[in-house]
Design an enzyme around this catalytic site. Structure first.
Site, short mmCIF file in Angstrom:
data_model
loop_
_atom_site.label_atom_id
_atom_site.label_comp_id
_atom_site.label_asym_id
_atom_site.label_seq_id
_atom_site.Cartn_x
_atom_site.Cartn_y
_atom_site.Cartn_z
N GLU C 29 1.03 -1.18 -0.01
CA GLU C 29 0.10 -0.09 0.10
C GLU C 29 0.84 1.08 0.03
OE1 GLU C 29 -2.18 -0.96 3.59
OE2 GLU C 29 -3.05 -2.31 2.76
N GLU C 60 -4.54 -6.65 2.94
CA GLU C 60 -3.29 -7.41 3.31
C GLU C 60 -3.34 -8.86 2.75
OE1 GLU C 60 -4.70 -4.97 5.20
OE2 GLU C 60 -3.16 -3.53 5.41
N PHE C 83 2.36 -1.40 8.67
CA PHE C 83 2.62 -1.22 10.00
C PHE C 83 2.47 -2.75 10.51
CE2 PHE C 83 1.97 3.45 9.56
CZ PHE C 83 2.88 3.94 10.37
N ASP C 84 3.37 -2.88 11.51
CA ASP C 84 3.07 -4.00 12.33
C ASP C 84 1.74 -4.71 12.87
OD1 ASP C 84 2.90 -1.94 14.45
OD2 ASP C 84 4.90 -1.98 14.46
N GLY C 85 1.04 -3.60 13.10
CA GLY C 85 -0.24 -4.13 13.57
C GLY C 85 -1.28 -4.31 12.46
N TYR C 88 -1.89 -8.83 10.59
CA TYR C 88 -2.98 -9.91 11.02
C TYR C 88 -4.08 -10.27 10.05
CZ TYR C 88 -0.58 -8.46 15.44
OH TYR C 88 0.35 -8.00 16.14
N PRO C 89 -4.58 -9.09 9.44
CA PRO C 89 -5.51 -9.59 8.16
C PRO C 89 -4.80 -10.77 7.21
CG PRO C 89 -5.45 -7.05 8.64
CD PRO C 89 -4.43 -7.77 9.29
N HIS C 129 0.40 0.84 15.61
CA HIS C 129 1.51 1.38 14.96
C HIS C 129 2.65 0.97 15.65
CE1 HIS C 129 -2.00 3.34 13.06
NE2 HIS C 129 -1.27 3.53 11.93
C1 LIG Z 1 -5.73 -3.40 7.78
C2 LIG Z 1 -4.92 -1.75 7.73
N1 LIG Z 1 -4.13 -1.53 6.86
C3 LIG Z 1 -3.42 -0.49 6.44
C4 LIG Z 1 -3.86 0.54 7.43
C5 LIG Z 1 -3.11 1.91 6.97
N2 LIG Z 1 -4.03 2.94 6.79
C6 LIG Z 1 -4.50 3.97 7.53
S1 LIG Z 1 -5.67 4.69 6.87
C7 LIG Z 1 -5.26 4.08 5.29
C8 LIG Z 1 -6.07 4.50 4.17
C9 LIG Z 1 -7.72 4.33 4.16
O1 LIG Z 1 -8.26 4.79 3.23
P1 LIG Z 1 -9.92 5.11 3.03
O2 LIG Z 1 -10.39 3.68 3.60
O3 LIG Z 1 -10.23 5.50 1.90
O4 LIG Z 1 -10.18 6.05 4.18
P2 LIG Z 1 -9.74 7.67 4.20
O5 LIG Z 1 -8.67 7.53 5.10
O6 LIG Z 1 -9.55 7.86 3.06
O7 LIG Z 1 -10.70 8.24 5.12
C10 LIG Z 1 -4.43 3.21 5.33
C11 LIG Z 1 -4.12 2.34 4.34
C12 LIG Z 1 -4.69 0.30 8.52
N3 LIG Z 1 -5.19 1.38 9.31
N4 LIG Z 1 -5.30 -0.85 8.38
#
Ligand SMILES: Cc1ncc(C[n+]2csc(CCOP(=O)(O)OP(=O)(O)O)c2C)c(N)n1
Ligand SMILES: Cc1ncc(C[n+]2csc(CCOP(=O)(O)OP(=O)(O)O)c2C)c(N)n1
Ligand SMILES: [Mg+2]
Ligand SMILES: [Mg+2]
Lengths: 324, 384, 324, 384
Positions: C29, C60, C83-85, C88-89, C129
């Site tokens: 990502e 993931e 990130f580490d967290g 899990y998916p 995180h």
């Molecule tokens: C399972 C997971 N993977 C990656 C992330 C890191 N991350 C945080 S916000 C984000 C993007 C989210 O995009 P969207 O669903 O469009 O929501 P928006 O931030 O645009 O409100 C990512 C990849 C996460 N929080 N959880």
């Protein structure tokens, strides 16, 4: 006092929990009409209806995630993972949500959810159907992890787990499902997170749980024939560990062998050995030994008896410890 | 707006503030209600800007701005009422404020003084979720519980309730979100899936997640999906009301795609200039959700400059309270966090806490971040 | 010899791997246009194109599963978990597929895949995180698990991991991304699965890895001021463990303290203590101690310095061990 | 067939064996080819019956019968050719046989003498997957690799290839399968999703997983879905050829729902009488995939009784070989399984193997299952 199999004891325990509290729900793949592939939930949907005994779509993360939601709404869901090897798709919901919603909300939210997992080998199954994933969960803060080894515990521990407001991972030793034992359905059960000395002895402590308890008791009896007095501790709770019981035993015997089916590296035996060498440093007359599955994926069933710890391998470790 | 893909959305208020008709949807509320939405939006934006500023000053570790998404959030949350239950993602600040979460308390998570401390049950609001998509399943399960509690399909509509869950466009790619669709459809769960398509998941444009409009995802799962102009608070309110009504009556889930734009950065650690043009941002600025509601209300005579001035004063008060409240937030102590790991902390955990306390007591100074930690913190901080 | 940050060293290592082998691909990502949230893949998509440096949909399990497919087709995918967290998916794809496709096919299939995971705390982040999930993977047969602690290792280990035909979980100490060090880009690197004595000493062995190596070296230097001669071992490889190096050190010093950020119970320290008490039973003059994160989910950032092992906590354990 | 939901599927051969027209699809092959399909189906069924019988005799731990799904499998696999690559689930015995996996070798997994030992690369066939849905992502990734290898969209159609992945109706509920749809759509990957809707996931009817026809799932992800009569080998071949052709030309993924029925139990440990009626099974028996192909070929004169007799003889030979081969399968030794855990086994693992060998050498007898283990095995065995 009725005699029943471990499977029937679970079924009876679930039934009693459903009767006792209308908030108790069961969910999982094939648990309704079919009664589960191991028939642990047999007739429960018939008797409590499809709203309380729910056949779920084939998606473990969905099963866990929706059960969390039901828990947040005040229900007490008990979900079945069909086999040990199929819990991993639900891992994120368990690790990043279930285990810590209470923590994340500073105690405001509780999720009284039980995840039932038939685990372990010895039934001649194909791959992914004989796993022992308990260490993944025991390593995770926020989860309680318990496992029963006999019908009596099965009957009571499942009810105690359901009554607990904390999430509980409940491991069922599937190769022992059909073994029978007496079940006192009236007496006060022992506390859920307490270990039990199932056979007392002075020379060495066998520390084990779930399917290996019977193996260890048999090994202890066989060792008795050779004049060795072995104590066997059934851990019952893997998280938290009831170290008081274990330490007391090892302080007495000075020798310890941990036995489980899961792989050696970072299995429960690692933690127990690490704690024992610290808490019984001067009492230990030999290193804590581990008799476990090897560090390989679970092999095909024709070699599983060689893979799994058995009476002989346990006795071999007893010999090595005594000879140290 | 020349964007061809948005031709098929529900719009009731143009970017210029003119009300328009739609064959299927109408906004049933009064101008007074619209003024309430405007107030919600203005206060939310002010709060959001303050929080962004606080992060810049180093008072917050991170902030995910909701800038530009106020209509989507305010319109939808204003369609809810108890016993509805709301599951936010992590950017629904306007939703949380509307449902009564204290503005200063909302900062604790991002200041790092607390996890997510809201007492959600009191307000019908779940806590924020940071693992993308996980909360959609919680909402479906919660809705299944509402079904079992008899809150669905009652003749008295006021007795009915539903769950609504917020998530982003990027979230639609997660297995969990799709499983949520499956469970919701299978059990006809009373849930509204509210997707704010703000065009980006951090740097990734929506086209990477879906080549067709997101609202159409629902059709493959057997329930309706609909796209609404996410910057039109009236349309959002109308469409969400309809979807919630369906859910409460027992007609099952709906997917709403609120077509909007994240006008700010993903979070304060993000640099959007790396992946999108100023042109694009400018185009969307012309569709600002607040200005059109204001233009409409001024034109209709429902509000006047005095009204706006007093709202400005209220915003300023909020801003002051947020600024002052943030720095005054109580500093937590580590030992508190041994408390809610499990409901009945075992001996083994209490020992760890006591070991910690004993160890800490060995120092004369209170535990403070050491220089090294503070250093890396400032450099790598809080990407998310 | 160039000096660079650990982050830049990873970037340089990835670049060199992409140059060396057209089969190397990166996926994850935001790794393309943005260069990753930590900029580890900065400019790589620009220079190697979107077919080799792939921005993935936000899923993931999908990232891991498709990377496995690419691996089966002969590619060498390197995936980034943001990130580490958020690993899990993808847990099921890692545990039930990636780790055992080689085993399941009796060696016919290989999946030369690297999973890069920035891990650990200390950066003031919000929840999920700052996790240290390495034990989950080290417990899983079939996976190699490594972690770097300095720019030199970062540069070489990432290339070695990519060159390996085995799946490798590659943990990056995110709080050390911006620390600088010399990187010899020409010299022969040491073997990937070998541990390194980073500071020799005779009195006690500190065993650690990743972000805690610097902390332990600083503690060892501070202890030196008090006349204690501490040896520090950087494990580098968590699976397999290079026990030969560790045992040799502890045979010499007679005392060991394991340090990591992950929770105590069933963390890496458990396995190391379990092995040491067995292999150095007579040499150990004190129990193996563990200085780790507590058994709670990672707490809010304002208390993370209290949560994380630091110089003082390490020294405290050194004192306790020496006084035993 | 009175089932209303199947009105919208592609059918080219009726249950009675009459060829019918379809506006979009035609079977382009000769009767000789159809005879080849019939042979594939008959041999597969015979193999399957033998394996079921072997399990009953205790020679296999478990067997998942493909009974009734022969046309879906044979029709689709006959649309593939190298460099296509096939990802099966765990019930695609007819697919595997067609691609050259040895019938006896196929039993090893279920006899428990091996994991999944096929040398897949030689035949364009991946090994079986038992964790539901996981293989769909592998197929998409593999297809992405084919794209990168230049196997898609070449002017010379023979130079092109695609991946095809098999999964069940139940599998469509897994997050992985839906993520596979997303990745495939996003990258326009050359992959065919071949779903055998055999109406059940163990005991669970398809209605629990989806309330609308499964093929429609694809539309929500932006690629075509189509339903085919899964018991009509001609229609399956035609539809799969079309979908593979699209994929190879660079037009992206297709979802095929082969509407069929699991005529046997889920596996040999299952008891289908608990969850479905004899009536239902009888109704489907009338739609047997083999009898209709045979009826057609006999009527067209492409085959005669002599041809059928010789096929019967060939089947009998296969059966004998399978029976004899099964019991003669080499018994593995545990030490072999330390070999392929990782590519370069570390010292620590070799030590465990050596410990095991040394320990074993301490016994005079070879390691045999003990009575206790054999006991529980017979009672709880191999549910799946
Ligand atoms: C399972 C997971 N993977 C990656 C992330 C890191 N991350 C945080 S916000 C984000 C993007 C989210 O995009 P969207 O669903 O469009 O929501 P928006 O931030 O645009 O409100 C990512 C990849 C996460 N929080 N959880
Ligand atoms: C992740 C996972 N969960 C559960 C199972 C147990 N299981 C094996 S087959 C099966 C049903 C599969 O149904 P379907 O996808 O329709 O395929 P079919 O068996 O009908 O061919 C289940 C639940 C599994 N193998 N994997
Ligand atoms: Mg977004
Ligand atoms: Mg099926």
């Amino acid at each position: 006092m009725p005699t029943m199999t471990l499977a029937k004891a679970l079924n009876a325990g679930l039934r009693r929990a459903l009767e006792a509290d209308p908030k108790v729900l069961l969910a999982g793949e094939d648990i309704g009409k079919l009664g589960g592939v191991f028939r642990i939930t047999e007739h429960l949907q018939r008797d409590f209806g499809p709203d309380r005994v729910i056949d779920s779509p084939l998606a473990e993360s969905g099963i866990l995630g929706t059960a969390i939601g039901l828990g947040l709404r005040g229900y007490r869901p008990v979900v079945e993972i069909q086999f040990d090897g199929f819990v991993y798709p639900a891992f994120d919901q368990i690790i990043s949500q279930l285990s810590r919603l209470h923590f994340r909300s500073h105690g405001a939210l509780t999720v009284p959810l039980v995840v039932r997992i038939p685990y372990g080998g010895g039934i001649g199954a194909i791959e992914h159907h004989s796993e022992s994933p308990e260490a993944y969960f025991a390593h995770t803060p926020g989860l309680k992890v318990v496992t029963c080894s006999n019908p009596l515990d099965a009957y009571w521990m499942i009810q105690q787990a359901i009554a607990s407001d904390n999430p509980v991972i409940f491991f069922e030793p599937k190769r022992r499902y059909h073994e029978k034992g007496e079940v006192d359905t009236e007496a006060e059960p022992m506390p859920l997170y307490q270990s039990r000395v199932v056979k007392p002895g002075d020379d060495l402590t066998l520390i084990t749980y779930g399917p290996m308890v019977r193996t260890c008791v048999e090994a202890a009896l066989a060792a008795g024939d050779e004049g060795r007095d072995i104590e066997v501790v059934d851990l019952r709770s893997l998280a938290p560990l009831d170290m008081a019981t274990v330490v007391e035993s090892v302080q007495k015997t000075g020798r310890a062998v941990v036995v489980h089916e899961a792989a050696l590296t970072l299995g429960m035996g690692a933690e127990i050995a690490a704690r024992l060498q610290q808490e019984c440093f001067y009492a230990l007359q030999a290193p804590v030994l581990r008799v476990t599955g090897y560090d390989i994926p679970y092999p095909p069933s024709r070699v599983e008896t060689a893979y799994l710890p058995d009476l002989d391998r346990v006795l071999d470790a007893v010999d090595r410890s005594m000879a140290y | 707006m020349s964007d061809p893909v948005v031709d098929d959305f529900v719009q009731l208020l143009t970017p210029e503030g003119e009300r328009v008709q739609h064959p299927d949807f109408a906004f049933g509320g009064s101008d007074e209600q619209v003024a309430g939405y405007l107030r919600d939006m203005v206060l939310a934006r002010r709060f959001d800007n303050e929080a962004t500023a606080l992060q810049r000053k180093g008072e917050l570790g991170l902030w995910p701005p909701a800038l530009g998404q106020e209509a989507a959030q305010v319109g939808s949350v204003n369609a809810t009422r108890l016993p509805d239950h709301v599951f936010p993602s992590y950017r629904e600040h306007a939703v949380a404020l509307h449902l009564g979460v204290d503005a200063v308390e909302m900062l604790t998570t991002f200041r790092g003084t607390a996890m997510v401390p809201w007492k959600s049950a009191e307000r019908g609001l779940h806590i924020y979720s940071f693992v993308i998509g996980t909360q959609t399943l919680h909402a479906v399960g919660y809705a299944m519980g509402m079904q079992r509690d008899g809150l669905v399909g009652n003749p008295d509509p006021d007795a009915n309730g539903a769950a609504i869950v917020y998530f982003g466009d990027g979230a639609t790619s997660q297995g969990d979100v799709n499983e949520a669709f499956i469970f919701a459809a299978s059990y006809t769960a009373p849930v509204v899936f509210f997707c704010q398509n703000n065009q980006y998941a951090i740097s990734e444009p929506i086209a990477l997640q879906s080549k067709i409009p997101l609202y159409r995802r629902a059709s493959g799962f057997g329930f309706p999906g609909i796209r609404v102009d996410g910057n039109d608070v009236l349309a959002v309110q109308a469409v969400t009301s309809w979807a919630l009504q369906r859910a409460r009556q027992g007609e099952g889930p709906t997917l709403i795609e609120a077509y909007t734009y994240r006008m700010g950065a993903h979070t304060t650690s993000d640099d959007p200039t790396k992946y999108r043009s100023r042109d694009e941002t400018d185009r969307w600025r012309a569709r600002d959700p607040i200005s059109r509601a204001q233009a409409y209300l001024l034109a209709s005579g429902a509000i006047d400059q005095a009204w706006l001035d007093s709202l400005e004063a209220e915003s300023e008060q909020l801003a002051v309270r947020v600024r002052e409240g943030c720095v005054a937030l109580r500093e937590p102590q580590l030992e508190e966090f041994f408390e809610h790991v499990v409901i009945d902390p075992p001996e083994i955990l209490l020992e760890q806490r006591d070991d910690y306390l004993e160890y800490e007591a060995g120092f004369d100074h209170p535990s403070v971040p050491d220089a090294e930690a503070a250093h890396s913190q400032s450099q790598a901080q809080g990407a998310f």
